[in-house]
Design a protein around this motif. Structure first.
Motif, PDB file in Angstrom:
ATOM      1  N   SER A  87       0.813  -1.217   0.000  1.00  0.00           N
ATOM      2  CA  SER A  87       0.000   0.000   0.000  1.00  0.00           C
ATOM      3  C   SER A  87       0.844   1.265   0.000  1.00  0.00           C
ATOM      4  O   SER A  87       0.371   2.342  -0.370  1.00  0.00           O
ATOM      5  CB  SER A  87      -0.930   0.002   1.215  1.00  0.00           C
ATOM      6  N   GLY A  88       2.119   1.150   0.407  1.00  0.00           N
ATOM      7  CA  GLY A  88       3.001   2.312   0.450  1.00  0.00           C
ATOM      8  C   GLY A  88       3.710   2.610  -0.855  1.00  0.00           C
ATOM      9  O   GLY A  88       4.537   3.530  -0.915  1.00  0.00           O
ATOM     10  N   GLY A  89       3.425   1.836  -1.914  1.00  0.00           N
ATOM     11  CA  GLY A  89       3.993   2.125  -3.221  1.00  0.00           C
ATOM     12  C   GLY A  89       5.308   1.442  -3.516  1.00  0.00           C
ATOM     13  O   GLY A  89       5.959   1.771  -4.520  1.00  0.00           O
ATOM     14  N   THR A  90       5.727   0.488  -2.677  1.00  0.00           N
ATOM     15  CA  THR A  90       6.938  -0.289  -2.954  1.00  0.00           C
ATOM     16  C   THR A  90       6.614  -1.777  -2.872  1.00  0.00           C
ATOM     17  O   THR A  90       5.629  -2.181  -2.229  1.00  0.00           O
ATOM     18  CB  THR A  90       8.070   0.023  -1.953  1.00  0.00           C
ATOM     19  N   ILE A  91       7.433  -2.581  -3.526  1.00  0.00           N
ATOM     20  CA  ILE A  91       7.272  -4.025  -3.462  1.00  0.00           C
ATOM     21  C   ILE A  91       7.732  -4.509  -2.091  1.00  0.00           C
ATOM     22  O   ILE A  91       8.834  -4.197  -1.647  1.00  0.00           O
ATOM     23  CB  ILE A  91       8.058  -4.711  -4.586  1.00  0.00           C
ATOM     24  N   ILE A  92       6.857  -5.259  -1.426  1.00  0.00           N
ATOM     25  CA  ILE A  92       7.154  -5.771  -0.090  1.00  0.00           C
ATOM     26  C   ILE A  92       7.117  -7.295  -0.113  1.00  0.00           C
ATOM     27  O   ILE A  92       6.604  -7.903  -1.058  1.00  0.00           O
ATOM     28  CB  ILE A  92       6.157  -5.231   0.950  1.00  0.00           C
ATOM     29  N   GLU A 149      -2.177  -7.469  -2.272  1.00  0.00           N
ATOM     30  CA  GLU A 149      -1.495  -6.521  -3.146  1.00  0.00           C
ATOM     31  C   GLU A 149      -2.346  -5.268  -3.343  1.00  0.00           C
ATOM     32  O   GLU A 149      -3.571  -5.287  -3.233  1.00  0.00           O
ATOM     33  CB  GLU A 149      -1.179  -7.159  -4.501  1.00  0.00           C
ATOM     34  N   PHE A 150      -1.658  -4.162  -3.683  1.00  0.00           N
ATOM     35  CA  PHE A 150      -2.302  -2.877  -3.894  1.00  0.00           C
ATOM     36  C   PHE A 150      -1.907  -2.338  -5.265  1.00  0.00           C
ATOM     37  O   PHE A 150      -0.905  -2.743  -5.844  1.00  0.00           O
ATOM     38  CB  PHE A 150      -1.907  -1.893  -2.793  1.00  0.00           C
ATOM     39  N   ASN A 151      -2.707  -1.418  -5.785  1.00  0.00           N
ATOM     40  CA  ASN A 151      -2.394  -0.752  -7.041  1.00  0.00           C
ATOM     41  C   ASN A 151      -1.362   0.344  -6.806  1.00  0.00           C
ATOM     42  O   ASN A 151      -1.058   0.702  -5.661  1.00  0.00           O
ATOM     43  CB  ASN A 151      -3.669  -0.156  -7.644  1.00  0.00           C
ATOM     44  N   ALA A 152      -0.851   0.891  -7.899  1.00  0.00           N
ATOM     45  CA  ALA A 152       0.185   1.929  -7.788  1.00  0.00           C
ATOM     46  C   ALA A 152      -0.306   3.159  -7.044  1.00  0.00           C
ATOM     47  O   ALA A 152       0.482   3.859  -6.401  1.00  0.00           O
ATOM     48  CB  ALA A 152       0.675   2.314  -9.188  1.00  0.00           C
ATOM     49  N   ASP A 153      -1.619   3.435  -7.103  1.00  0.00           N
ATOM     50  CA  ASP A 153      -2.162   4.601  -6.406  1.00  0.00           C
ATOM     51  C   ASP A 153      -2.509   4.322  -4.949  1.00  0.00           C
ATOM     52  O   ASP A 153      -3.066   5.174  -4.260  1.00  0.00           O
ATOM     53  CB  ASP A 153      -3.390   5.149  -7.140  1.00  0.00           C
ATOM     54  N   GLY A 154      -2.212   3.128  -4.473  1.00  0.00           N
ATOM     55  CA  GLY A 154      -2.459   2.763  -3.083  1.00  0.00           C
ATOM     56  C   GLY A 154      -3.798   2.104  -2.838  1.00  0.00           C
ATOM     57  O   GLY A 154      -4.075   1.661  -1.720  1.00  0.00           O
ATOM     58  N   SER A 155      -4.655   2.016  -3.850  1.00  0.00           N
ATOM     59  CA  SER A 155      -5.953   1.371  -3.676  1.00  0.00           C
ATOM     60  C   SER A 155      -5.790  -0.148  -3.610  1.00  0.00           C
ATOM     61  O   SER A 155      -4.841  -0.721  -4.149  1.00  0.00           O
ATOM     62  CB  SER A 155      -6.898   1.753  -4.812  1.00  0.00           C
ATOM     63  N   GLY A 192       4.129   2.420  -9.885  1.00  0.00           N
ATOM     64  CA  GLY A 192       4.331   3.613  -9.081  1.00  0.00           C
ATOM     65  C   GLY A 192       5.734   4.177  -9.147  1.00  0.00           C
ATOM     66  O   GLY A 192       6.695   3.520  -9.564  1.00  0.00           O
ATOM     67  N   ASN A 193       5.857   5.436  -8.751  1.00  0.00           N
ATOM     68  CA  ASN A 193       7.149   6.134  -8.691  1.00  0.00           C
ATOM     69  C   ASN A 193       7.874   6.141 -10.032  1.00  0.00           C
ATOM     70  O   ASN A 193       9.113   6.138 -10.087  1.00  0.00           O
ATOM     71  CB  ASN A 193       8.041   5.513  -7.606  1.00  0.00           C
ATOM     72  N   GLY A 194       7.114   6.177 -11.130  1.00  0.00           N
ATOM     73  CA  GLY A 194       7.703   6.219 -12.466  1.00  0.00           C
ATOM     74  C   GLY A 194       8.134   4.876 -13.013  1.00  0.00           C
ATOM     75  O   GLY A 194       8.631   4.803 -14.146  1.00  0.00           O
ATOM     76  N   TRP A 195       7.929   3.800 -12.251  1.00  0.00           N
ATOM     77  CA  TRP A 195       8.340   2.462 -12.678  1.00  0.00           C
ATOM     78  C   TRP A 195       7.196   1.733 -13.374  1.00  0.00           C
ATOM     79  O   TRP A 195       6.028   1.854 -12.986  1.00  0.00           O
ATOM     80  CB  TRP A 195       8.800   1.631 -11.482  1.00  0.00           C
ATOM     81  N   TYR A 196       7.552   0.949 -14.401  1.00  0.00           N
ATOM     82  CA  TYR A 196       6.603   0.108 -15.115  1.00  0.00           C
ATOM     83  C   TYR A 196       7.170  -1.300 -15.235  1.00  0.00           C
ATOM     84  O   TYR A 196       8.379  -1.486 -15.375  1.00  0.00           O
ATOM     85  CB  TYR A 196       6.333   0.646 -16.520  1.00  0.00           C
ATOM     86  N   ARG A 197       6.287  -2.290 -15.174  1.00  0.00           N
ATOM     87  CA  ARG A 197       6.699  -3.648 -15.484  1.00  0.00           C
ATOM     88  C   ARG A 197       6.345  -3.924 -16.932  1.00  0.00           C
ATOM     89  O   ARG A 197       5.167  -3.904 -17.315  1.00  0.00           O
ATOM     90  CB  ARG A 197       6.023  -4.663 -14.563  1.00  0.00           C
ATOM     91  N   CYS A 198       7.359  -4.173 -17.753  1.00  0.00           N
ATOM     92  CA  CYS A 198       7.188  -4.443 -19.180  1.00  0.00           C
ATOM     93  C   CYS A 198       7.169  -5.956 -19.382  1.00  0.00           C
ATOM     94  O   CYS A 198       8.108  -6.647 -18.970  1.00  0.00           O
ATOM     95  CB  CYS A 198       8.324  -3.814 -19.978  1.00  0.00           C
ATOM     96  N   ILE A 199       6.121  -6.474 -20.026  1.00  0.00           N
ATOM     97  CA  ILE A 199       5.857  -7.912 -20.066  1.00  0.00           C
ATOM     98  C   ILE A 199       5.672  -8.366 -21.511  1.00  0.00           C
ATOM     99  O   ILE A 199       4.925  -7.750 -22.273  1.00  0.00           O
ATOM    100  CB  ILE A 199       4.592  -8.251 -19.253  1.00  0.00           C
TER     101      ILE A 199
END
Length: 383
Positions: free
Chosen positions: A20-25, A35-41, A164-171
């Motif tokens: 929820s804090g915007g980092t991978i835990i 899991e949470f979305n990039a916006d914290g939802s 989040g934080n400008g990062w994207y996972r490219c798949i």
């Protein structure tokens, strides 16, 4: 094993998801992974099958597991804060001003349908190209706030996820038939461009795995690593289950699943089953089996599903109906539950024999001991 409400969770490995804090835990062994979305939802409880990351040195691109081609690129280690919140992201960058491609290569020894993913963040450049053996490829725009798949070629399925934080996972998912994967710097949609020395993008968390889905991140060093399946069950639950009639309900965040069996919920005992599942031809189905005899097993295409889905299966002898997002999508008026034995177990996001995991996010679940009316079921599943 650990308790998750009334359920038991059994997963003998650590799991990494976006918090929820915007980092991978990380979630420890046997902990349910929310899991949470990039916006914290809130996104949901992530349920997955076992997966193996075949890409060694997943966040160390200066290691022996990766190679730079043509002398036109370089990697600067630990150049930025990665999606896990630590300064361990590398930077793939131009090492000269030549207008030719800048390539980081990974060799592999896998075949069949595989998925490669890598986390990327724009620096001076905003485009990344993933290329399988010069045959199958995809181009990604990783501009902060507007990431997108620019193109994909050669029987390739590509997607991009904002973490989040400008990062994207490219798949990229494709059928592998050679021995290397290239990660290339692009300027727009072309490999020939003028770049200053040091221009590039940040990269982290490479993953190569069998199958059509990029599962949660599995860090590696010198060898491949396997994350075991999620096993979420409740036994001796007969008092919670409608034995002659009832309704199963789930809200899920759907993940691309064509060609893969996935059980969303399976209420069962030996020879008896009430379930909602997605089969390997992309059909969402309701299933009822009474003492090894099928009462119903039918459904409709789920190939266009994405995002939040609310699904309910209402069951009663000669009265079976499957609902999705406020509408009835399949019904069956012929089928007997007279021989149904006492159903005792609930398997969440998997089949009763603890396989065929849902490979998606479960947001809510409910069991009703009666067959809800059409109006009630439609209201329950309305988005």
């Amino acid at each position: 094993m650990a308790q998750f409400g009334d359920f038991t969770v059994d997963r003998n490995s650590t799991k990494y998801v976006l918090g929820s804090g915007g980092t991978i835990i990380s979630y420890a062994t046997d902990e349910p992974a929310f899991e949470f979305n990039a916006d914290g939802s809130y996104k949901g409880l992530l349920v997955e099958p076992a997966a193996t990351n075949l890409a060694t040195y997943s966040d160390d691109f200066n290691s022996v597991g990766w190679s730079l081609l043509d002398g036109n690129s370089q990697v600067t280690s630990d150049a930025a804060v990665s999606p896990d919140g630590t300064t361990n992201a590398d930077k793939l960058e131009a090492s000269n001003t030549s207008s030719v491609q800048k390539i980081l290569r990974k060799t592999y020894s896998s075949s069949g349908e595989n998925t490669f993913s890598i986390y990327a963040k724009a620096a001076e450049l905003s485009y990344l190209h993933i290329d399988f053996s010069d045959i199958r490829s995809a181009i990604f725009d990783i501009t902060a706030g507007s990431g997108s798949v620019v193109s994909s070629t050669g029987s390739t399925y590509a997607s991009i996820e904002d973490v989040g934080n400008g990062w994207y996972r490219c798949i990229v998912t494709t059928t592998l038939n050679s021995t290397f994967i290239d990660v290339q710097l692009y300027n727009g949609t072309t490999i020939t461009f003028s770049a200053s020395i040091g221009d590039g993008v940040y990269i982290w968390g490479a993953q190569l795995e069998a199958g059509p889905i990029a599962t949660s991140y599995i860090p590696t060093t010198t060898a491949s690593v396997t994350r075991v399946k999620d096993d979420i069950t409740q036994t001796s639950a007969s008092s919670l289950i409608g034995q002659t009639e009832g309704t199963l309900y789930l809200e899920v965040d759907w993940r691309y699943a064509t060609g893969t069996f996935q059980f969303l919920i399976d209420v069962n005992s030996t020879g008896n089953q009430i379930a909602i599942y997605n089969d390997n031809s992309a059909l969402i189905k309701m299933r009822a089996v009474a003492n090894l005899v099928s009462a119903t097993d039918q459904g409709v295409s789920s190939s266009g599903y994405s995002g939040i889905q609310k699904i309910a299966f209402a069951y009663k002898t000669d009265d079976f109906e499957l609902y999705r997002n406020g509408s009835s999508i399949s019904s069956d008026t012929s089928g007997s539950l007279a021989a149904l034995g006492t159903v005792t177990d609930i398997d969440l996001g998997q089949q009763g024999n603890q396989n065929l995991q849902a490979n998606m996010w479960i947001r809510a679940v409910a069991l009703y001991p009666k067959r809800l009316s059409d109006a009630e079921a439609q209201a329950l599943t309305t988005l």
